[in-house]
Design a protein around this motif. Structure first.
Motif, PDB file in Angstrom:
ATOM      1  N   PRO A 142       1.678  -6.559 -10.685  1.00 15.43           N
ATOM      2  CA  PRO A 142       1.980  -4.624 -11.008  1.00 15.43           C
ATOM      3  C   PRO A 142       1.240  -4.953  -9.287  1.00 15.43           C
ATOM      4  O   PRO A 142       0.071  -5.305  -9.466  1.00 15.43           O
ATOM      5  CB  PRO A 142       1.321  -4.410 -12.003  1.00 15.43           C
ATOM      6  CG  PRO A 142       0.564  -5.419 -12.887  1.00 15.43           C
ATOM      7  CD  PRO A 142       1.236  -6.472 -12.035  1.00 15.43           C
ATOM      8  N   VAL A 143       1.973  -3.903  -8.427  1.00 16.75           N
ATOM      9  CA  VAL A 143       1.314  -3.175  -7.178  1.00 16.75           C
ATOM     10  C   VAL A 143       1.798  -2.273  -6.965  1.00 16.75           C
ATOM     11  O   VAL A 143       2.467  -1.337  -7.735  1.00 16.75           O
ATOM     12  CB  VAL A 143       1.427  -4.384  -5.566  1.00 16.75           C
ATOM     13  CG1 VAL A 143       0.674  -5.794  -5.904  1.00 16.75           C
ATOM     14  CG2 VAL A 143       3.456  -4.060  -5.975  1.00 16.75           C
ATOM     15  N   ILE A 144       0.261  -1.350  -6.297  1.00 19.21           N
ATOM     16  CA  ILE A 144       1.062   0.034  -5.978  1.00 19.21           C
ATOM     17  C   ILE A 144       1.193  -0.218  -4.842  1.00 19.21           C
ATOM     18  O   ILE A 144      -0.413  -1.155  -3.525  1.00 19.21           O
ATOM     19  CB  ILE A 144       0.142   1.365  -6.783  1.00 19.21           C
ATOM     20  CG1 ILE A 144      -0.800   1.009  -6.260  1.00 19.21           C
ATOM     21  CG2 ILE A 144       0.296   1.242  -8.070  1.00 19.21           C
ATOM     22  CD1 ILE A 144      -2.072   2.257  -6.439  1.00 19.21           C
ATOM     23  N   GLY A 145       1.827   1.006  -3.677  1.00 19.49           N
ATOM     24  CA  GLY A 145       1.795   1.715  -2.778  1.00 19.49           C
ATOM     25  C   GLY A 145       1.122   2.843  -2.351  1.00 19.49           C
ATOM     26  O   GLY A 145       1.387   3.498  -3.384  1.00 19.49           O
ATOM     27  N   THR A 146      -0.243   2.548  -1.371  1.00 19.64           N
ATOM     28  CA  THR A 146      -1.270   4.313  -1.281  1.00 19.64           C
ATOM     29  C   THR A 146       0.109   5.022   0.057  1.00 19.64           C
ATOM     30  O   THR A 146       0.643   3.714   1.314  1.00 19.64           O
ATOM     31  CB  THR A 146      -1.993   3.613  -1.375  1.00 19.64           C
ATOM     32  OG1 THR A 146      -2.487   2.998  -0.094  1.00 19.64           O
ATOM     33  CG2 THR A 146      -2.782   3.489  -3.029  1.00 19.64           C
ATOM     34  N   HIS A 147      -0.269   6.176   0.780  1.00 16.93           N
ATOM     35  CA  HIS A 147       0.039   6.963   1.693  1.00 16.93           C
ATOM     36  C   HIS A 147      -0.919   6.231   2.834  1.00 16.93           C
ATOM     37  O   HIS A 147      -0.299   6.654   3.703  1.00 16.93           O
ATOM     38  CB  HIS A 147      -0.848   8.714   1.507  1.00 16.93           C
ATOM     39  CG  HIS A 147      -2.307   8.887   1.307  1.00 16.93           C
ATOM     40  ND1 HIS A 147      -2.985   8.551   1.147  1.00 16.93           N
ATOM     41  CD2 HIS A 147      -2.591   9.281   2.869  1.00 16.93           C
ATOM     42  CE1 HIS A 147      -4.011   8.882   1.546  1.00 16.93           C
ATOM     43  NE2 HIS A 147      -4.055   9.385   2.374  1.00 16.93           N
ATOM     44  N   ASP A 148      -1.492   5.473   2.484  1.00 17.42           N
ATOM     45  CA  ASP A 148      -2.037   4.687   4.002  1.00 17.42           C
ATOM     46  C   ASP A 148      -1.984   3.143   4.185  1.00 17.42           C
ATOM     47  O   ASP A 148      -2.593   2.325   5.085  1.00 17.42           O
ATOM     48  CB  ASP A 148      -3.963   5.474   3.684  1.00 17.42           C
ATOM     49  CG  ASP A 148      -4.500   4.524   2.451  1.00 17.42           C
ATOM     50  OD1 ASP A 148      -3.943   3.627   1.769  1.00 17.42           O
ATOM     51  OD2 ASP A 148      -5.717   4.529   2.876  1.00 17.42           O
ATOM     52  N   GLY A 149      -1.075   2.735   3.486  1.00 18.04           N
ATOM     53  CA  GLY A 149      -0.314   1.923   4.363  1.00 18.04           C
ATOM     54  C   GLY A 149      -0.566   1.071   3.380  1.00 18.04           C
ATOM     55  O   GLY A 149      -0.723  -0.743   3.769  1.00 18.04           O
ATOM     56  N   ARG A 150      -2.377   1.019   2.323  1.00 12.76           N
ATOM     57  CA  ARG A 150      -2.313   0.052   1.565  1.00 12.76           C
ATOM     58  C   ARG A 150      -1.740  -0.900  -0.003  1.00 12.76           C
ATOM     59  O   ARG A 150      -0.949   0.310  -0.021  1.00 12.76           O
ATOM     60  CB  ARG A 150      -3.246   0.374   0.659  1.00 12.76           C
ATOM     61  CG  ARG A 150      -4.753   0.617   1.408  1.00 12.76           C
ATOM     62  CD  ARG A 150      -6.019   1.653   1.215  1.00 12.76           C
ATOM     63  NE  ARG A 150      -7.002   2.219   1.927  1.00 12.76           N
ATOM     64  CZ  ARG A 150      -8.203   1.268   2.944  1.00 12.76           C
ATOM     65  NH1 ARG A 150      -8.209   0.435   1.837  1.00 12.76           N
ATOM     66  NH2 ARG A 150      -8.837   2.161   2.941  1.00 12.76           N
ATOM     67  N   THR A 151      -1.547  -1.993  -0.358  1.00 12.01           N
ATOM     68  CA  THR A 151      -0.877  -2.496  -1.315  1.00 12.01           C
ATOM     69  C   THR A 151      -2.105  -2.916  -1.628  1.00 12.01           C
ATOM     70  O   THR A 151      -2.507  -3.730  -1.977  1.00 12.01           O
ATOM     71  CB  THR A 151       0.048  -3.657  -0.516  1.00 12.01           C
ATOM     72  OG1 THR A 151       0.979  -2.906   0.348  1.00 12.01           O
ATOM     73  CG2 THR A 151       0.869  -4.417  -2.166  1.00 12.01           C
ATOM     74  N   ILE A 152      -1.826  -1.997  -3.500  1.00  9.91           N
ATOM     75  CA  ILE A 152      -3.412  -2.712  -3.951  1.00  9.91           C
ATOM     76  C   ILE A 152      -2.947  -2.984  -5.511  1.00  9.91           C
ATOM     77  O   ILE A 152      -1.773  -2.632  -6.258  1.00  9.91           O
ATOM     78  CB  ILE A 152      -3.935  -1.608  -4.501  1.00  9.91           C
ATOM     79  CG1 ILE A 152      -4.412  -0.614  -3.691  1.00  9.91           C
ATOM     80  CG2 ILE A 152      -5.538  -1.623  -5.677  1.00  9.91           C
ATOM     81  CD1 ILE A 152      -4.775   1.198  -3.694  1.00  9.91           C
TER      82      ILE A 152
END
Length: 258
Positions: free
Chosen positions: A129-139
């Motif tokens: 599972p991954v999330i993408g954030t508004h500042d281009g990060r993939t966590i």
């Protein structure tokens, strides 16, 4: 780019030259960021010209989100932290109530984390599972309760999520786009419109009510407690008359008819 075509949020004077610095490719969109050269030269006044900005950056004095940056046009965007260790100064890029970028001075402790709005959540390769954030990060491996439109509090040193701020009625939100950009208030209700844009209704600390699209709202705190310190005005937009009255009061004059 041509100076006349630069975003209004940069607040560049029209007669200050023919061109404006074009943001380098990076974590923020071209019109949703502030290049480092404008931060050092136009906002903080640490440099008089382009050449001085280059010498400051090449001495590795400037950190963005805890990492040294030497690219003069590196795009610093919403919620990014700017650290200058040689002067022990720390700033966060935020929006004022008129939707313009402002550098808000913060403590060294607060500069250790930032808020990131979740723009995508999916299951990637190998069922990770991954999330993408508004500042281009993939966590990777976020908390399972994290959904799109939520906000995560990120420790910049470790890159780990320390807290999840849910998108819900009663939460504190910052408007990051549209006519109300920069305003802060509590979410009072959410309207769902199938095939169109969901609308969020908000109320600020002065009791003013306003509405904006769901995509323009970023959660910045639980109830009345913001997770980051807010710039001057605390996200309350003043009317033209209120602004004029405040200016007159500061100058020691009395308004006619007030």
């Amino acid at each position: 780019m041509k100076r006349i075509a630069a975003p209004k949020a940069w607040m560049l004077d029209k007669l200050g030259g023919c061109f404006a610095p074009k943001p380098a490719p990076g974590p923020h969109k071209q019109r949703e960021c502030l290049p480092l050269i404008l931060i050092l030269r136009n906002r903080l006044k640490y440099a008089l010209n382009y050449k001085e900005v280059m010498s400051i950056l090449m001495q590795r004095h400037i950190k963005v989100d805890g990492k040294v940056k030497t690219e003069k046009c590196y795009p610093a965007g919403l919620m990014d932290t700017i650290d200058i260790d040689s002067t022990d100064e720390h700033f966060r890029v935020l929006l004022d109530t008129k939707g313009r970028f402002t550098l808000h001075r913060i403590s060294a402790q607060e500069a250790g984390y930032k808020l990131c709005r979740v723009v995508s959540a999916k299951v990637g390769d190998r069922a990770i599972p991954v999330i993408g954030t508004h500042d281009g990060r993939t966590i990777r491996y976020p908390d399972p309760i994290t959904k799109v439109n939520d906000t995560v509090k990120l420790d910049l040193e470790t890159g780990k999520i320390t807290e999840v701020l849910k998108f819900d009625v009663g939460q504190m939100g910052l408007v990051i786009g549209g006519r109300n950009a920069g305003r802060v208030g509590l979410i009072t209700s959410r309207e769902k419109h199938k095939g169109s844009f969901d609308i969020v209704h908000m109320k600020d600390s002065a009791g003013n009510k306003f509405a904006t699209r769901l995509n323009n709202v970023m959660i910045v705190g639980n109830a009345n407690k913001p997770a980051v310190s807010l710039p001057k005005g605390k996200g309350v937009k003043l009317s033209i008359v209120e602004e004029q009255k405040r200016l007159y009061t500061a100058l020691g004059h009395n308004m006619i008819g007030a």
